[in-house]
Design an enzyme around this catalytic site. Structure first.
Site, PDB file in Angstrom:
ATOM      1  CG  ASP A   4      -6.880   7.448  -1.464  1.00 14.99           C
ATOM      2  OD1 ASP A   4      -6.534   8.395  -2.183  1.00 14.99           O
ATOM      3  OD2 ASP A   4      -6.552   7.318  -0.274  1.00 14.99           O
TER       4      ASP A   4
ATOM      5  CG  ASN B  39       5.197   8.939   2.718  1.00 18.46           C
ATOM      6  OD1 ASN B  39       6.296   8.435   2.523  1.00 18.46           O
ATOM      7  ND2 ASN B  39       4.596   9.708   1.848  1.00 18.46           N
TER       8      ASN B  39
ATOM      9  CG  HIS C  62       8.931  11.471   1.733  1.00 21.59           C
ATOM     10  ND1 HIS C  62       7.749  11.771   1.105  1.00 21.59           N
ATOM     11  CD2 HIS C  62       9.007  12.271   2.815  1.00 21.59           C
ATOM     12  CE1 HIS C  62       7.147  12.723   1.771  1.00 21.59           C
ATOM     13  NE2 HIS C  62       7.883  13.056   2.816  1.00 21.59           N
TER      14      HIS C  62
ATOM     15  CG  ASP D  86       9.217   7.470  -3.105  1.00 18.68           C
ATOM     16  OD1 ASP D  86       8.050   7.864  -2.903  1.00 18.68           O
ATOM     17  OD2 ASP D  86      10.156   8.215  -3.420  1.00 18.68           O
TER      18      ASP D  86
ATOM     19  CG  ASP E 242      -2.315   7.707  -0.944  1.00 17.25           C
ATOM     20  OD1 ASP E 242      -2.795   8.674  -1.570  1.00 17.25           O
ATOM     21  OD2 ASP E 242      -2.630   7.432   0.221  1.00 17.25           O
TER      22      ASP E 242
END
Ligand code: C2E
Ligand code: CA
Ligand code: CA
Length: 665
Positions: A263, A271, A276, A280, A306
């Site tokens: 993680d 983010n 976003h 990404d 993530d």
């Protein structure tokens, strides 16, 4: 002209249709040996009937080499019938057959016509019959190679016709003519059969090509269904399928492997801050690093958000090291457009079969190990162990027992005195929950409180415990204060807060005597919801204390932002009070509280030395085993009634806390 060229190309076996040539050859190789057998039998019969009438060199002399040649060819074909040839080889072989077939036809027709000069009408009749049946038989055997059949037919029937025309023999000419016509018809039938055969082969080939195309398409669809669109890594579905397959395979082979979950740390802020799109791009860059890793014994997938998962098939002793090297790899900075971004990663690993024998069990265990990394050692890798297993089991047992627990009879409140300095008077108590479960025996509060919080039972428990605590503290003489611990769920539930205030009102306790202890962590999670509730409590006149200060985020900002009356210094500082850092922390918190007009309780005083040091630092509220451990209500009630003291310390008759606050102000 074009037609002639096409005919010649056809005669030479057209290489543009390799699939047809190959199918043709496969059929042909089973029929040629019969053709040679037919030739030999018929030739021997002719030699036999002419043995007495024709010269020996013509009968036996020519027959023997002819038989040898035929036998050799027959054996060659018999052998070939067991071998499958590729299209090029098949084409070459068939061209050879057209040529050789023509040569054999020339030899046989020359031989039989040369014998026709000997013998009477019967022998000559035999020759005519021999040629007729042999040529028709051969044409049939060559039906899969009509090119050869055509050659044989013309090589045999044309000289046959000419021979009898020249002889001026009407009957034999009629026979030859008849045979010629029959051969033409047979050839026509063969060719139309052959055309059908070609069409069939072609459509089969088309079908096979279509099937291959469909298979490829299906394979591509399956790949896409198992691929994450953003990172192009295998996705969650692939991950679970693959783990399930590995389990099935390993069950048979008794093998081991590891499942890991990774993680990203600090991805959410990226983010939230940059949007976003950048988030990404960052995930894509992480995916790219994984792809470049290209290790044999590891497969990395994106599980969503993530979160990444991996399968490790190498030596398990190196699994942790591998997990850690992946975390380290992720932590290297990323260049996204003009920016340089960094995220961290924590990892949890579970081994098959020790940690679980299903894909979901293994995933849950590695997720549990990841949770441990996240909470205790961010950026590190944790391998799921026996210890975790025991913890899960005991948490589950606690969960079950808690679910069916009778809160009234199984739970109790213990009271630990809060002592003022330097005169050492008990000014109040902290209420601490105790559970004696009929199933599990005594369970430590930090354990069952955590489970109650996780399973949503904490509000019910808090209200029941507070009801007991306030009822009991009222029974003690004087204005003693009561400190009571609240969880995050309590201070975000308006209903719970209202019920707590109702209880205070119902028992006619002065709200100023009640302190609710909260921790930084419980407030940080949902600051907005907590703020409203804390204001309500504060508005009703109760005090708020920030518990375990110094262990969590210890952001001094919270001291300003939250409506706090008291800070409780975590006992870990007292435990290491001989260290300069700890003394420094305690001193600055004590001074800060004084300047902010807040109360300050130092927890965990266990001995005289610690007490003396705290006195020297001018701490005025302490708590700890040195004075008294948390005690049952019956014990303090009895002690208060009989001697007016608790553990040898006098009880304050007035609101001691409030006086301290006023005096320190
Ligand atoms: P806490 O609020 O920090 O409570 C103080 C803990 O320190 C208590 O542990 C107490 O027994 C222990 N303690 C007191 N003096 C000393 C000392 O001199 N040395 C040492 N080593 N420890 C000392 P306890 O009772 O086991 O409670 C543990 C935690 O469970 C509490 O920590 C509190 O966070 C939570 N808790 C207990 N009762 C309740 C409750 O009714 N509601 C909620 N929400 N939490 C509770
Ligand atoms: Ca506390
Ligand atoms: Ca505490």
């Amino acid at each position: 002209m074009e037609k002639i060229r096409a005919f010649l190309r056809w005669m030479m076996i057209d290489p543009r249709h390799p699939e047809i040539a190959q199918a043709q050859y496969n059929e042909l190789r089973t029929q040629i040996p019969s053709l040679y057998a037919l030739l030999m039998v018929n030739a021997v019969a002719v030699a036999y009937t002419h043995y007495d009438v024709a010269p020996v060199y013509l009968t036996v002399g020519v027959l023997v080499p002819m038989l040898i040649l035929t036998t050799v060819r027959m054996i060659a074909w018999l052998r070939a019938s067991k071998i499958t040839l590729g299209p090029d080889e098949a084409i070459r072989k068939m061209r050879q057959t057209v040529l050789l077939g023509s040569v054999v036809a020339v030899i046989y027709i020359s031989w039989s016509l040369s014998l026709d000069g000997y013998g009477g009408p019967e022998e000559r009749g035999h020759i005519a019959l021999f040629i007729a049946i042999t040529v028709i038989g051969c044409i049939f055997c060559l039906m899969n190679l009509p090119q050869a059949a055509l050659m044989v037919m013309f090589i045999v029937t044309v000289p046959y016709l000419i021979h009898y025309v020249r002889q001026d023999q009407d009957v034999y000419f009629a026979i030859a003519m008849n045979i010629f016509l029959v051969c033409l018809v047979v050839l026509q039938v063969l060719i139309s059969g052959y055309t059908g055969f070609c069409k069939l082969v072609k459509s089969q080939a088309d079908l096979a090509a279509k099937q291959r195309e469909t298979e490829l398409l299906n394979a591509e669809n399956a790949r896409l269904a198992q691929t994450d669109a953003l990172t192009e890594l295998p996705n969650r579905r692939y991950f679970f399928n693959r783990v399930a397959t590995l389990i099935t395979n390993r069950e048979k082979q008794q093998g081991k492997f590891a499942v890991g979950v990774i993680d990203l740390d600090r991805f959410k802020p990226v983010n939230d801050t940059y949007g976003h799109k950048v988030g990404d791009q960052l995930l894509m860059a992480v995916g790219q690093r994984f792809k470049e890793l290209d290790l044999d014994d590891i497969e990395i997938c994106r599980l969503g958000g993530d979160e990444f998962g991996f399968l490790y098939l190498g030596d398990l002793e190196n699994a942790e090291k591998t997990g850690q090297s992946i975390c380290d790899l992720i932590s290297e900075p990323y260049r996204i457009g003009e920016m340089t971004l960094t995220v961290g990663a924590s990892c949890g690993i579970a081994f098959y079969p020790e940690a679980g024998t299903t894909a979901h069990a293994l995933f849950d265990r590695s997720d549990y190990a990841l949770y441990n990394s996240k909470t205790t050692s961010r950026g590190q890798t944790t391998v799921y162990s026996e210890e975790h297993e025991a913890r899960i089991r005991s948490e589950r047992a606690i969960e079950n027992a808690l679910q069916s627990a009778d809160l009234d009879t199984e739970f109790q409140v213990y009271f630990q005195p809060v002592v003022s300095l330097p005169d050492q008077i008990v000014v109040g108590f902290e209420a601490l929950a105790r559970w004696h479960s009929p199933v599990l025996g005594k369970v430590a509060p930090d354990k069952f409180i955590a489970v109650a919080e996780r399973t949503g039972q904490i509000n019910r428990l808090t209200l029941s415990l507070f009801g007991k605590a306030i009822k009991q503290i009222k029974e003690l003489p004087g204005d003693l204060s009561l400190s009571f611990n609240l969880s995050a769920q309590d201070i975000t539930s308006a209903q719970t807060v209202d019920t707590l205030l109702e209880a205070i009102e119902q028992h006619k306790v002065n709200p100023r005597l009640i302190t609710f202890e909260i921790t930084e962590t419980s407030v940080i999670g949902s600051y907005e919801a907590a703020e409203a509730c804390l204001k309500t409590l504060r508005g009703a006149g109760v005090k708020l204390a920030l518990d375990d200060f110094g262990t969590g985020y210890s952001s001094l900002g919270y001291l300003h932002r939250l409506p706090i009356d008291c800070v409780k210094v975590d006992r870990s500082f007292v435990a290491s009070i001989h260290e300069p850092v700890a003394i420094g922390v305690i001193t600055s918190i004590v001074n800060l509280c004084r300047s902010m007009e807040m109360l300050c309780v130092v927890e965990g005083v266990e001995d005289r030395t610690q007490l003396d040091l705290l006195k020297a630092l001018r701490c005025n509220l302490v708590q700890g085993y040195h004075f008294a451990p948390p005690m049952a209500f019956s014990e303090i009630a009895e002690s208060a009634a009989s001697s007016g003291t608790i553990a040898g310390l006098p009880l304050s008759c007035t609101d001691g806390m409030e006086q301290l606050r006023l005096s320190s102000a």
